[in-house]
Scaffold this motif. Structure first.
Motif, PDB file in Angstrom:
ATOM      1  N   LEU A  68       0.827  -1.201   0.000  1.00  0.00           N
ATOM      2  CA  LEU A  68       0.000   0.000   0.000  1.00  0.00           C
ATOM      3  C   LEU A  68       0.868   1.261   0.000  1.00  0.00           C
ATOM      4  O   LEU A  68       0.625   2.199  -0.764  1.00  0.00           O
ATOM      5  CB  LEU A  68      -0.919  -0.020   1.223  1.00  0.00           C
ATOM      6  CG  LEU A  68      -2.009   1.012   1.300  1.00  0.00           C
ATOM      7  CD1 LEU A  68      -2.917   0.971   0.082  1.00  0.00           C
ATOM      8  CD2 LEU A  68      -2.821   0.805   2.561  1.00  0.00           C
ATOM      9  N   ALA A  69       1.899   1.272   0.844  1.00  0.00           N
ATOM     10  CA  ALA A  69       2.805   2.423   0.905  1.00  0.00           C
ATOM     11  C   ALA A  69       3.479   2.674  -0.438  1.00  0.00           C
ATOM     12  O   ALA A  69       3.734   3.823  -0.813  1.00  0.00           O
ATOM     13  CB  ALA A  69       3.846   2.214   1.995  1.00  0.00           C
ATOM     14  N   ALA A  70       3.752   1.617  -1.179  1.00  0.00           N
ATOM     15  CA  ALA A  70       4.395   1.760  -2.491  1.00  0.00           C
ATOM     16  C   ALA A  70       3.479   2.427  -3.509  1.00  0.00           C
ATOM     17  O   ALA A  70       3.954   2.918  -4.536  1.00  0.00           O
ATOM     18  CB  ALA A  70       4.840   0.392  -3.003  1.00  0.00           C
ATOM     19  N   GLN A  71       2.176   2.475  -3.224  1.00  0.00           N
ATOM     20  CA  GLN A  71       1.218   3.115  -4.132  1.00  0.00           C
ATOM     21  C   GLN A  71       1.152   4.633  -3.945  1.00  0.00           C
ATOM     22  O   GLN A  71       0.514   5.333  -4.728  1.00  0.00           O
ATOM     23  CB  GLN A  71      -0.176   2.526  -3.924  1.00  0.00           C
ATOM     24  CG  GLN A  71      -0.281   1.071  -4.287  1.00  0.00           C
ATOM     25  CD  GLN A  71      -1.621   0.485  -3.909  1.00  0.00           C
ATOM     26  OE1 GLN A  71      -2.583   1.187  -3.621  1.00  0.00           O
ATOM     27  NE2 GLN A  71      -1.691  -0.833  -3.899  1.00  0.00           N
ATOM     28  N   ASP A  72       1.796   5.153  -2.906  1.00  0.00           N
ATOM     29  CA  ASP A  72       1.812   6.593  -2.651  1.00  0.00           C
ATOM     30  C   ASP A  72       2.396   7.305  -3.867  1.00  0.00           C
ATOM     31  O   ASP A  72       3.482   6.950  -4.343  1.00  0.00           O
ATOM     32  CB  ASP A  72       2.659   6.873  -1.411  1.00  0.00           C
ATOM     33  CG  ASP A  72       2.647   8.322  -0.956  1.00  0.00           C
ATOM     34  OD1 ASP A  72       2.328   9.218  -1.758  1.00  0.00           O
ATOM     35  OD2 ASP A  72       2.984   8.548   0.212  1.00  0.00           O
ATOM     36  N   PRO A  73       1.707   8.309  -4.400  1.00  0.00           N
ATOM     37  CA  PRO A  73       2.264   9.061  -5.528  1.00  0.00           C
ATOM     38  C   PRO A  73       3.649   9.654  -5.243  1.00  0.00           C
ATOM     39  O   PRO A  73       4.458   9.766  -6.157  1.00  0.00           O
ATOM     40  CB  PRO A  73       1.228  10.160  -5.771  1.00  0.00           C
ATOM     41  CG  PRO A  73      -0.059   9.517  -5.357  1.00  0.00           C
ATOM     42  CD  PRO A  73       0.315   8.706  -4.135  1.00  0.00           C
ATOM     43  N   TYR A  74       3.926   9.998  -3.986  1.00  0.00           N
ATOM     44  CA  TYR A  74       5.271  10.468  -3.648  1.00  0.00           C
ATOM     45  C   TYR A  74       6.296   9.370  -3.919  1.00  0.00           C
ATOM     46  O   TYR A  74       7.365   9.630  -4.477  1.00  0.00           O
ATOM     47  CB  TYR A  74       5.360  10.865  -2.175  1.00  0.00           C
ATOM     48  CG  TYR A  74       4.780  12.205  -1.811  1.00  0.00           C
ATOM     49  CD1 TYR A  74       4.527  13.189  -2.754  1.00  0.00           C
ATOM     50  CD2 TYR A  74       4.506  12.508  -0.482  1.00  0.00           C
ATOM     51  CE1 TYR A  74       4.010  14.420  -2.391  1.00  0.00           C
ATOM     52  CE2 TYR A  74       4.007  13.732  -0.111  1.00  0.00           C
ATOM     53  CZ  TYR A  74       3.752  14.696  -1.057  1.00  0.00           C
ATOM     54  OH  TYR A  74       3.260  15.916  -0.694  1.00  0.00           O
ATOM     55  N   ALA A  75       5.981   8.146  -3.530  1.00  0.00           N
ATOM     56  CA  ALA A  75       6.898   7.024  -3.772  1.00  0.00           C
ATOM     57  C   ALA A  75       7.073   6.803  -5.265  1.00  0.00           C
ATOM     58  O   ALA A  75       8.196   6.607  -5.748  1.00  0.00           O
ATOM     59  CB  ALA A  75       6.376   5.754  -3.099  1.00  0.00           C
ATOM     60  N   GLY A  76       5.978   6.840  -6.013  1.00  0.00           N
ATOM     61  CA  GLY A  76       6.032   6.650  -7.464  1.00  0.00           C
ATOM     62  C   GLY A  76       6.844   7.710  -8.174  1.00  0.00           C
ATOM     63  O   GLY A  76       7.456   7.446  -9.210  1.00  0.00           O
ATOM     64  N   ALA A  77       6.859   8.918  -7.603  1.00  0.00           N
ATOM     65  CA  ALA A  77       7.615  10.024  -8.204  1.00  0.00           C
ATOM     66  C   ALA A  77       9.096   9.964  -7.839  1.00  0.00           C
ATOM     67  O   ALA A  77       9.894  10.748  -8.363  1.00  0.00           O
ATOM     68  CB  ALA A  77       7.025  11.357  -7.755  1.00  0.00           C
ATOM     69  N   GLY A  78       9.470   9.054  -6.931  1.00  0.00           N
ATOM     70  CA  GLY A  78      10.871   8.954  -6.529  1.00  0.00           C
ATOM     71  C   GLY A  78      11.283   9.959  -5.478  1.00  0.00           C
ATOM     72  O   GLY A  78      12.461  10.283  -5.354  1.00  0.00           O
ATOM     73  N   LEU A  79      10.337  10.458  -4.694  1.00  0.00           N
ATOM     74  CA  LEU A  79      10.634  11.477  -3.684  1.00  0.00           C
ATOM     75  C   LEU A  79      11.449  10.933  -2.513  1.00  0.00           C
ATOM     76  O   LEU A  79      12.324  11.614  -1.989  1.00  0.00           O
ATOM     77  CB  LEU A  79       9.325  12.080  -3.148  1.00  0.00           C
ATOM     78  CG  LEU A  79       9.453  13.088  -2.011  1.00  0.00           C
ATOM     79  CD1 LEU A  79      10.253  14.316  -2.448  1.00  0.00           C
ATOM     80  CD2 LEU A  79       8.083  13.483  -1.498  1.00  0.00           C
TER      81      LEU A  79
END
Length: 97
Positions: A68-79
């Motif tokens: 679920l945490a990996a679905q965070d748009p921040y994570a997807g953007a590489g933040l």
């Protein structure tokens, strides 16, 4: 079960955080609506600007919370420079207790 997600931003990535904030907030609102999100907010640096995030999620397992945490748009953007997901027992001031 509850899990705390601790995320540290990559240094110098405030612009990426701000650009990605609208989809991140919408994602959080969806989690809140389904009862998965219990709390969330940014960590602040000495200058008062965001440098990371903390989420408290309800999930069936560590693997489910991590996915679920990996679905965070921040994570997807590489933040994030790193993300830690840990089981958590909400003992004090828990409105659901």
């Amino acid at each position: 079960m509850l899990f705390v997600v601790l995320c540290n931003d990559k240094p110098g990535h405030l612009d990426l955080r701000m650009a990605t904030r609208p989809p991140h907030v919408e994602w959080l609102k969806g989690l809140e609506a389904e009862g998965t999100l219990k709390a969330a907010g940014p960590f602040l640096g000495d200058d008062g600007k965001p440098v990371g995030s903390m989420l408290i999620l309800k999930a069936e397992s560590l693997e489910a919370a991590t996915a679920l945490a990996a679905q965070d748009p921040y994570a997807g953007a590489g933040l994030f420079s790193d993300v830690t997901v840990r089981p958590w027992n909400w003992v004090f001031v828990n409105p659901e207790a």
